[in-house]
Design a protein around this motif. Structure first.
Motif, PDB file in Angstrom:
ATOM      1  N   ARG A  49       0.800  -1.220   0.000  1.00 22.80           N
ATOM      2  CA  ARG A  49       0.000   0.000   0.000  1.00 22.80           C
ATOM      3  C   ARG A  49       0.832   1.268   0.000  1.00 22.80           C
ATOM      4  O   ARG A  49       0.314   2.359   0.110  1.00 22.80           O
ATOM      5  CB  ARG A  49      -0.895  -0.010   1.227  1.00 22.80           C
TER       6      ARG A  49
ATOM      7  N   GLU B 240      -8.244  -5.703   8.129  1.00 22.37           N
ATOM      8  CA  GLU B 240      -7.998  -4.891   9.312  1.00 22.37           C
ATOM      9  C   GLU B 240      -7.483  -5.751  10.475  1.00 22.37           C
ATOM     10  O   GLU B 240      -6.664  -5.302  11.277  1.00 22.37           O
ATOM     11  CB  GLU B 240      -9.285  -4.150   9.712  1.00 22.37           C
TER      12      GLU B 240
ATOM     13  N   ILE C 269     -16.643  -5.860   2.039  1.00 25.28           N
ATOM     14  CA  ILE C 269     -16.809  -5.707   3.483  1.00 25.28           C
ATOM     15  C   ILE C 269     -16.088  -6.839   4.224  1.00 25.28           C
ATOM     16  O   ILE C 269     -15.347  -6.603   5.184  1.00 25.28           O
ATOM     17  CB  ILE C 269     -18.308  -5.680   3.849  1.00 25.28           C
TER      18      ILE C 269
ATOM     19  N   VAL D 140      -6.445   9.692  -0.667  1.00 25.19           N
ATOM     20  CA  VAL D 140      -5.328   8.918  -1.214  1.00 25.19           C
ATOM     21  C   VAL D 140      -4.160   8.928  -0.231  1.00 25.19           C
ATOM     22  O   VAL D 140      -3.560   7.901   0.068  1.00 25.19           O
ATOM     23  CB  VAL D 140      -4.874   9.480  -2.586  1.00 25.19           C
TER      24      VAL D 140
ATOM     25  N   GLY E 231     -12.540  -1.614   9.389  1.00 21.73           N
ATOM     26  CA  GLY E 231     -11.918  -2.287   8.251  1.00 21.73           C
ATOM     27  C   GLY E 231     -12.819  -2.275   7.032  1.00 21.73           C
ATOM     28  O   GLY E 231     -12.368  -2.040   5.910  1.00 21.73           O
ATOM     29  N   ALA E 232     -14.090  -2.510   7.258  1.00 21.49           N
ATOM     30  CA  ALA E 232     -15.037  -2.528   6.140  1.00 21.49           C
ATOM     31  C   ALA E 232     -15.135  -1.144   5.500  1.00 21.49           C
ATOM     32  O   ALA E 232     -15.089  -1.001   4.274  1.00 21.49           O
ATOM     33  CB  ALA E 232     -16.392  -2.993   6.640  1.00 21.49           C
TER      34      ALA E 232
ATOM     35  N   LEU F  13      -9.104   3.576  -5.891  1.00 25.21           N
ATOM     36  CA  LEU F  13      -8.459   2.860  -6.979  1.00 25.21           C
ATOM     37  C   LEU F  13      -9.388   2.657  -8.172  1.00 25.21           C
ATOM     38  O   LEU F  13      -8.936   2.312  -9.262  1.00 25.21           O
ATOM     39  CB  LEU F  13      -7.966   1.497  -6.484  1.00 25.21           C
TER      40      LEU F  13
ATOM     41  N   THR G  59     -10.580   2.570   0.059  1.00 23.29           N
ATOM     42  CA  THR G  59      -9.491   2.112  -0.803  1.00 23.29           C
ATOM     43  C   THR G  59      -9.999   1.753  -2.197  1.00 23.29           C
ATOM     44  O   THR G  59      -9.415   2.137  -3.207  1.00 23.29           O
ATOM     45  CB  THR G  59      -8.797   0.884  -0.172  1.00 23.29           C
ATOM     46  N   ASN G  60     -11.090   1.020  -2.239  1.00 20.70           N
ATOM     47  CA  ASN G  60     -11.646   0.644  -3.537  1.00 20.70           C
ATOM     48  C   ASN G  60     -12.104   1.852  -4.339  1.00 20.70           C
ATOM     49  O   ASN G  60     -11.927   1.911  -5.552  1.00 20.70           O
ATOM     50  CB  ASN G  60     -12.827  -0.310  -3.332  1.00 20.70           C
TER      51      ASN G  60
ATOM     52  N   VAL H 285      -3.071   5.503   1.252  1.00 23.37           N
ATOM     53  CA  VAL H 285      -1.854   4.978   0.659  1.00 23.37           C
ATOM     54  C   VAL H 285      -0.615   5.314   1.471  1.00 23.37           C
ATOM     55  O   VAL H 285       0.122   4.440   1.904  1.00 23.37           O
ATOM     56  CB  VAL H 285      -1.686   5.484  -0.790  1.00 23.37           C
TER      57      VAL H 285
ATOM     58  N   GLU I 168     -11.956  -0.298   3.579  1.00 24.43           N
ATOM     59  CA  GLU I 168     -11.875  -0.971   2.290  1.00 24.43           C
ATOM     60  C   GLU I 168     -12.728  -0.266   1.249  1.00 24.43           C
ATOM     61  O   GLU I 168     -12.385  -0.221   0.066  1.00 24.43           O
ATOM     62  CB  GLU I 168     -12.297  -2.434   2.441  1.00 24.43           C
ATOM     63  N   MET I 169     -13.855   0.269   1.685  1.00 22.13           N
ATOM     64  CA  MET I 169     -14.696   1.041   0.758  1.00 22.13           C
ATOM     65  C   MET I 169     -13.904   2.215   0.195  1.00 22.13           C
ATOM     66  O   MET I 169     -13.950   2.513  -0.995  1.00 22.13           O
ATOM     67  CB  MET I 169     -15.942   1.593   1.467  1.00 22.13           C
TER      68      MET I 169
ATOM     69  N   GLY J 171     -12.326  -6.353   3.785  1.00 23.84           N
ATOM     70  CA  GLY J 171     -11.852  -5.217   4.576  1.00 23.84           C
ATOM     71  C   GLY J 171     -11.742  -5.567   6.049  1.00 23.84           C
ATOM     72  O   GLY J 171     -10.774  -5.211   6.725  1.00 23.84           O
ATOM     73  N   ALA J 172     -12.732  -6.288   6.546  1.00 19.40           N
ATOM     74  CA  ALA J 172     -12.715  -6.664   7.960  1.00 19.40           C
ATOM     75  C   ALA J 172     -11.542  -7.600   8.252  1.00 19.40           C
ATOM     76  O   ALA J 172     -10.822  -7.425   9.245  1.00 19.40           O
ATOM     77  CB  ALA J 172     -14.035  -7.335   8.323  1.00 19.40           C
TER      78      ALA J 172
ATOM     79  N   MET K  35      -0.534  -0.425  -5.752  1.00 20.44           N
ATOM     80  CA  MET K  35      -1.911  -0.804  -5.439  1.00 20.44           C
ATOM     81  C   MET K  35      -2.732  -0.995  -6.701  1.00 20.44           C
ATOM     82  O   MET K  35      -3.513  -1.941  -6.809  1.00 20.44           O
ATOM     83  CB  MET K  35      -2.552   0.252  -4.549  1.00 20.44           C
TER      84      MET K  35
END
Lengths: 205, 205, 205, 205
Positions: free
Chosen positions: C120, C173, C166, D113, D169-170, D180, D176-177, D117, D173-174, C169-170, C126
Motif C-alpha cells: 500500500r 484490518e 466488506i 489517497v 476495516g469494512a 483505486l 481504498t476501492n 496509501v 476498504e470502501m 476489509g474486515a 496498489m
DNA sequence: AATGAATGAGCATTCATTCAT
DNA sequence: TATGAATGAATGCTCATTCAT
C-alpha cells in the motif's frame, strides 16, 4: 574461486593506487580553493573517477582532509626519527630537523598549502591536530633541546618546550611566507638562516 | 527639514555603534564556530539586530571578516608606531613590539582566535592580508632590525626581512599555542622568552 | 559438450533456489525497513550473494517486490480454490476462505507486513495489484456470496461485490492490527469473530 | 514600533495561509506521486513559493506528512464527537460515524489517497499513527458499541474492540476501492451498505 | 534605518544498476 | 554464473542575500 598471491597483490595495489589518487587530487584541489570551497565532485574529477567512487575509499570529505594530515605527519615523523637517530649532537640533530622540515614542505607546494592554510582553518582541526601528530613532532624538538641542555651545548635558562615552539614557529613562518610569495624561491635554504638566529641570536657579539 | 550638525553627529555615532556591535558580535561568533560554520543570522542575533540590518553596514559576510582584520591591524600598527617612536635603541623597540603583540592578543582571546585561525582559513584571505596590514607590520620589524644593524647592536650577516619573519613566526606560535591550550595562562610574559632566544640564541656561551 | 537432462534439472533447481533465497531475503528486509528504505545490497547480503547477482534473477528492485506479491497470491489463490472446491455450502466456503486468509498471513509475519504495509506504499503498486491477483481473490469471495444468495443462504438485498469488500476489509484490518500490535497473539482465531459479525450482524435479535 | 491588532491578525492569517497552501500542495503532490517519489521542490512549486520557504513553516518533508495526518484526524475526530453527542442511541451514532467517515474522505480525494496509501507506506508511520489519532478514533467506535451492548441494542457475545475493527476495516476498504476505481462514483452512500451488513449480517433470516 | 520573510543557488551523500573480470 | 568495484543521477536542506513594508 582462488586468487593467486600476485593477483591479490595487484588488487591491493589498485586499491592503494586509487586511494592515493584521491588523496593527491584532494591535496591539489584543497590547496587551490580551500577545503570549504572545494566540492567532492572537484576531487573526483581531478582524480579521474566518478563522484560516488570517492566514498568507496573515504567516509566523508572531512575524512579525506584528516587522511592527508595523518599520512603526511606519519611519514614526516618516521623519516625525521630515522634521520636524527644517526646524529650525535643535539645541535646537529636540530639542524637536520629544521632542514627536513623545509625540504619536505618545499618539495610539495600543494601539500604545504594544505598544511599551512587548511589545517589552521578551523579550531576543530587544529585541536585534533595539536593532540595528534603535531604534538609528537613538537615533542621531538623539545626532547632534542633538552638533551642539548644536559650535554652543555644549549643554555639552561630556557624551558625546552618554549624554545621548541620558537624554533617551530620560525620555521612555520618561513613556509607560510614561501607559500604566499609570488616569487618562486627554494625553501630549504631558509633553514640555515633560522638556525643561525636560533642558535646564536641576532645580537652583535 | 534639515538636520543640525549635532543630530548628524549623533546619527554617525549610532551608525558607528551598530557597526561596532556587529563587529564585536562577529568576532565572538567566528571565534566560537569558525567563519564557515558561522551564520550571518548568528551574528545578527548576538548583535541584537535583524538579519537584514547587517547588510546596511557590511556588503557581505566576507567583508565583516575583512573589517575585523583591517580595524585590528590599523589600531595595532598605530599604537605600535606611537610607542616605539619614543624608544631610542633598536633592541628596546623590538622588545616593545614583541610585548605589545602578545599583550594585545592576550587581552582579547576571541580576537586572537579569529586572527590565528580564521585569517589562515583560506589562501584568499591570507594573500589579501599579506598584502595589507600584515606586510606593514612585518616591515616595521624589518626596519627596526635594519636600524639595529646600522647602529651596531645587531649582527649584519642576516637579512633583516628574514630575521623579522623569524621573530614574527616565534611570537605567532606563542599565540597559537596559547589559544589551543586548555590551561589558562598569561600570554604577555612569553614575549621575554622569545626575545631571550631571538637576541641571544640558545647556544651556551 | 552437452548437458544431460539431469544436469539441466539441477541447474534449474539451483536457479529456483537462488531466486527463492533472494525472495525470502527481500521479504525479511522489506518487512523490517520498508521498501524504500531497503537497499538492494541489504537483500543481497541477507541472501548471501553478491549485489550484482540479484540482477541475474530480477530486473530491478521493483520487480522483486512484484514477484513477492505475485507468487504469494498465486499460491494463496490456488490453495483457496482447491480447498473450497470440496466444500458444499456457500457459508462454509466463505468460512474456510476467511480462516485460510488469516492462517496464511498469521503464519508468516514478514510476508504479512510486506502485504499490509508495502503493498500500500504506492498507488502504483496498489493499482497494479488491484488489477492482478487481488481482483481474482475478491472475485472468488464475490462469487461465493452470489452463490449463497442463489441458494437462499444469504439475503439478496446486497450487491455481492459490496459484501465481498466488506468481508475482505474486515479480515484485512485484523491482519493490520495484528502486525502493529505489540502483544503476540494468534491471528487465525480472529476469523471466527469476523464471520460471526459478517453472517449475523451485531444487532441483538 | 507598534502593530495594531488588525495587522497582527493579518500577519497571522498570512502565515496560516502559507502553511495551509503548503499543506494543500503537499496533499496533491503526495496523492499523485507518493511520498517517497515527491520532491520538496514539487510541493514548493505547486504552492507557488520558493523551495526554501517550505522550511520556514515545516522542519522537514517528514513533518509535512505528519501535519497532514494530525490536522485531518483532529478535525475529523472533533467533528465526529460533536455530531454524535447529539444522537441518542448507539446504533444511530454508529450510523453517523460511518457516514461521516465516508463523507469526509469522499469529499477530498487527494486527502483520501494520502490517508489510504501513504499512511500505510511505512511501518514507522503506521505505528506512530496507530498510537495517535487512529487509536482515538477506533476507541470512539469501540465505546459506542460497548454502550449499545449495555443498552441492549447490540449482541453481547462480541468483544467491542473486535467489532470496532471490523466496522473500521469494512469502511476503510470502501475508501481504498473508491480511490483505486477508474469509475467515479459517490463514496458516501456505501456507508449504508456497510451498516446493513454490520448490523444485520448477510445471512438470510 | 530596520525588519525578517522570502528567495534559490549550491552540495554532500546515497544507492540502484552496470559491467569488466 | 558470479562478483563487487565503479558509476552518476538524484534530492533534502542550508543560508547568504534581497526587498517589500
Amino acid at each position: 574461486m582462488q586468487r593467486s598471491d600476485s593477483s591479490i597483490g595487484q588488487a591491493r595495489a589498485v586499491i592503494a593506487d586509487k586511494r592515493e589518487a584521491i588523496l593527491r587530487a584532494a591535496i591539489k584541489v584543497f590547496a587551490q580553493k580551500g577545503y570549504f570551497n572545494s566540492k567532492v565532485a572537484d576531487i573526483a574529477k581531478k582524480a579521474g573517477i566518478a563522484d560516488g567512487t570517492v566514498y568507496l575509499y573515504f567516509k566523508s570529505k572531512d575524512e579525506i582532509l584528516h587522511s592527508i594530515f595523518d599520512r603526511a605527519m606519519e611519514e614526516f615523523i618516521a623519516e625525521g626519527k630515522r634521520e636524527i637517530a644517526e646524529i650525535e649532537t643535539a645541535d646537529k640533530r636540530l639542524e637536520r630537523i629544521a632542514q627536513l622540515h623545509l625540504e619536505k614542505l618545499g618539495a610539495d607546494r600543494d601539500l604545504a598549502v594544505v598544511f599551512q592554510v587548511e589545517l589552521r582553518g578551523s579550531t576543530k582541526f587544529m585541536e585534533e591536530f595539536s593532540g595528534g601528530g603535531f604534538a609528537e613532532y613538537l615533542d621531538i624538538i623539545r626532547h632534542t633541546i633538552s638533551e642539548g641542555q644536559k650535554s652543555g651545548v644549549f643554555r639552561t635558562d630556557l624551558k625546552p618546550i618554549t624554545a621548541a615552539k620558537i624554533l617551530y614557529g620560525a620555521l612555520d613562518e618561513m613556509v607560510t611566507n614561501w607559500i604566499l610569495s609570488k616569487r618562486a624561491y627554494p625553501l630549504a635554504p631558509m633553514a640555515d638562516e633560522v638556525l643561525k638566529v636560533f642558535f646564536g641570536g641576532v645580537t652583535q657579539q
